[in-house]
Write a protein that holds these residues in place. Structure first.
Motif, mmCIF file in Angstrom:
data_model
loop_
_atom_site.group_PDB
_atom_site.id
_atom_site.type_symbol
_atom_site.label_atom_id
_atom_site.label_comp_id
_atom_site.label_asym_id
_atom_site.label_seq_id
_atom_site.Cartn_x
_atom_site.Cartn_y
_atom_site.Cartn_z
ATOM 1 N N PHE A 80 66.091 21.495 26.486
ATOM 2 C CA PHE A 80 67.494 21.844 26.706
ATOM 3 C C PHE A 80 67.663 23.359 26.764
ATOM 4 O O PHE A 80 68.412 23.872 27.603
ATOM 5 N N ILE A 81 66.986 24.085 25.887
ATOM 6 C CA ILE A 81 67.067 25.544 25.909
ATOM 7 C C ILE A 81 66.601 26.084 27.258
ATOM 8 O O ILE A 81 67.173 27.037 27.802
ATOM 9 N N ALA A 82 65.584 25.443 27.822
ATOM 10 C CA ALA A 82 65.026 25.907 29.092
ATOM 11 C C ALA A 82 66.023 25.786 30.242
ATOM 12 O O ALA A 82 65.948 26.553 31.211
ATOM 13 N N VAL A 83 66.958 24.839 30.165
ATOM 14 C CA VAL A 83 67.907 24.658 31.269
ATOM 15 C C VAL A 83 69.216 25.414 31.042
ATOM 16 O O VAL A 83 70.056 25.457 31.938
ATOM 17 N N MET A 84 69.398 26.008 29.873
ATOM 18 C CA MET A 84 70.613 26.785 29.644
ATOM 19 C C MET A 84 70.586 28.023 30.533
ATOM 20 O O MET A 84 69.583 28.749 30.573
ATOM 21 N N PRO A 85 71.652 28.288 31.270
ATOM 22 C CA PRO A 85 71.637 29.375 32.255
ATOM 23 C C PRO A 85 71.755 30.753 31.616
ATOM 24 O O PRO A 85 72.361 30.917 30.559
ATOM 25 N N ARG A 86 71.154 31.728 32.257
ATOM 26 C CA ARG A 86 71.387 33.115 31.886
ATOM 27 C C ARG A 86 72.733 33.531 32.465
ATOM 28 O O ARG A 86 73.031 33.255 33.622
ATOM 29 N N LEU A 87 73.547 34.185 31.658
ATOM 30 C CA LEU A 87 74.899 34.512 32.075
ATOM 31 C C LEU A 87 75.064 35.953 32.543
ATOM 32 O O LEU A 87 76.149 36.337 32.971
ATOM 33 N N ASP A 88 74.011 36.746 32.442
ATOM 34 C CA ASP A 88 74.087 38.116 32.935
ATOM 35 C C ASP A 88 74.294 38.112 34.450
ATOM 36 O O ASP A 88 73.676 37.328 35.180
ATOM 37 N N ASN A 89 75.183 38.999 34.903
ATOM 38 C CA ASN A 89 75.469 39.174 36.339
ATOM 39 C C ASN A 89 76.020 37.897 36.997
ATOM 40 O O ASN A 89 75.850 37.696 38.195
ATOM 41 N N GLN A 90 76.676 37.062 36.225
ATOM 42 C CA GLN A 90 77.239 35.814 36.744
ATOM 43 C C GLN A 90 78.765 35.871 36.744
ATOM 44 O O GLN A 90 79.386 36.570 35.946
ATOM 45 N N ARG A 91 79.344 35.110 37.667
ATOM 46 C CA ARG A 91 80.805 34.923 37.670
ATOM 47 C C ARG A 91 81.114 33.718 36.798
ATOM 48 O O ARG A 91 80.658 32.606 37.064
ATOM 49 N N GLU A 151 79.066 39.453 35.509
ATOM 50 C CA GLU A 151 79.754 40.187 36.571
ATOM 51 C C GLU A 151 81.262 40.062 36.403
ATOM 52 O O GLU A 151 82.002 41.048 36.488
ATOM 53 N N THR A 152 81.725 38.841 36.179
ATOM 54 C CA THR A 152 83.159 38.568 36.038
ATOM 55 C C THR A 152 83.357 37.511 34.958
ATOM 56 O O THR A 152 82.599 36.541 34.891
ATOM 57 N N VAL A 153 84.356 37.713 34.110
ATOM 58 C CA VAL A 153 84.754 36.677 33.154
ATOM 59 C C VAL A 153 86.253 36.459 33.321
ATOM 60 O O VAL A 153 87.049 37.384 33.159
#
Length: 314
Positions: free
Chosen positions: A128-139, A161-163
């Protein structure tokens, strides 16, 4: 030869068995009582926390345990205006705090396996940890942001990028906006988004852009309780998320919101879906709200790879 057993012997045996059973029950109660009292005290504190005007949160002990003098960036002071359970969006709830910590540091899952879920192995958690997305530079867009804790933490502790923090309640939007200002969350945009409202959805897609751009990540915490309009929630999610994006939802089972039909129906629109039961972290971070009907822990659902909905063009 027939051995005769006296009535007195039978009575003595029954008495001994009864005493042994009683001693076993007392021993089990003695072992479990401290834990039961601790849980009861924790729930009472959570109920009391709803009456507080401010909720102080400190993620430092979990996210930077090796730092001697932890930076103030891990500390938040969030205003809430909880008046009754009719206005649940105006309080700080445990799920938003716990999900924020897991998204910032997914490895926390490996150290917080629920003892009540023995079937959850180390291998399950690692996958499950492996599929958690990296949120850096994400909308990123949050649905049902309430007072804005989750979006605020992600914006400060990661580098998205955007929150965009959204809620359908105008009062929640105003309170979330003031919490962004209070906690230097000026880069978090806040707007009203009523689920199923095309006007609000189009406005959300323009967050940080001059044109409509889909979101890499759609998140929501404790927004799938009964009687939330789950049909409109699903419709909104499918209109916001990019084809290669993902959806992350935290859910807590309650007496009227333990039905998984919504999550099953949402999974039909994605190529992959993942689920795990994670421990609450909120008590290690700050005194958040709660009620006696909540289970100890929360479900985290992740959906990836949107199957193009009918009528939508990329």
């Amino acid at each position: 030869m027939v051995t005769l057993i006296s009535v007195e012997s039978v009575e003595d045996a029954i008495l001994i068995i009864t005493l042994l059973f009683f001693l076993v029950c007392v021993a089990k109660l003695g072992i479990s009582l401290p834990n039961m009292l601790f849980k009861l005290a924790s729930k009472i504190r959570r109920l009391d926390a709803l009456d507080q005007d401010y909720c102080n949160l400190d993620f430092g002990a979990l996210l930077s345990p090796d730092e001697t003098n932890r930076s103030s960036k891990y500390r938040f002071c969030v205003r809430q205006k909880f008046e009754s359970f009719r206005k649940t969006g105006l309080a700080v709830w445990a799920d938003s705090v716990s999900l924020a910590a897991y998204l910032v540091c997914p490895s926390l899952l490996s150290t917080r396996i629920q003892k009540s879920r023995p079937q959850l192995s180390i291998e399950d958690v690692s996958r499950f940890i492996a599929v958690m997305p990296r949120l850096d530079n994400q909308r990123i867009v949050e649905l049902g942001c309430g007072v804005g804790v989750l979006s605020l933490v992600l914006q400060r502790l990661l580098d998205p990028e955007t929150v965009l923090a959204t809620d359908g309640d105008e009062n929640a939007v105003m309170l979330a906006g003031s919490n962004m200002e209070r906690n230097d969350g000026k880069h978090v945009q806040v707007q009203q988004l009523r689920w199923g409202c095309d006007k609000d959805i189009k406005q959300a897609l323009c967050a940080g852009k001059r044109r409509q751009v889909l979101f890499d990540v759609v998140i929501g915490s404790d927004i799938t309780y009964w009687p939330a309009p789950l049909g409109l929630l699903k419709e909104t999610i499918l209109k916001l998320v990019a084809l290669d994006g993902c959806v992350i939802l935290a859910h807590k089972d309650r007496s009227k919101s333990s039905n998984r039909v919504f999550f099953d129906s949402l999974s039909a629109h994605f190529r992959e879906n993942f689920h795990i039961f994670a421990a609450d972290l909120a008590d290690d971070i700050g005194q958040t709200g709660g009620d006696f009907s909540e289970e100890d822990g929360m479900h985290i659902f992740i959906y990836r790879g949107l199957l193009l909905p009918q009528g939508r063009e990329e």
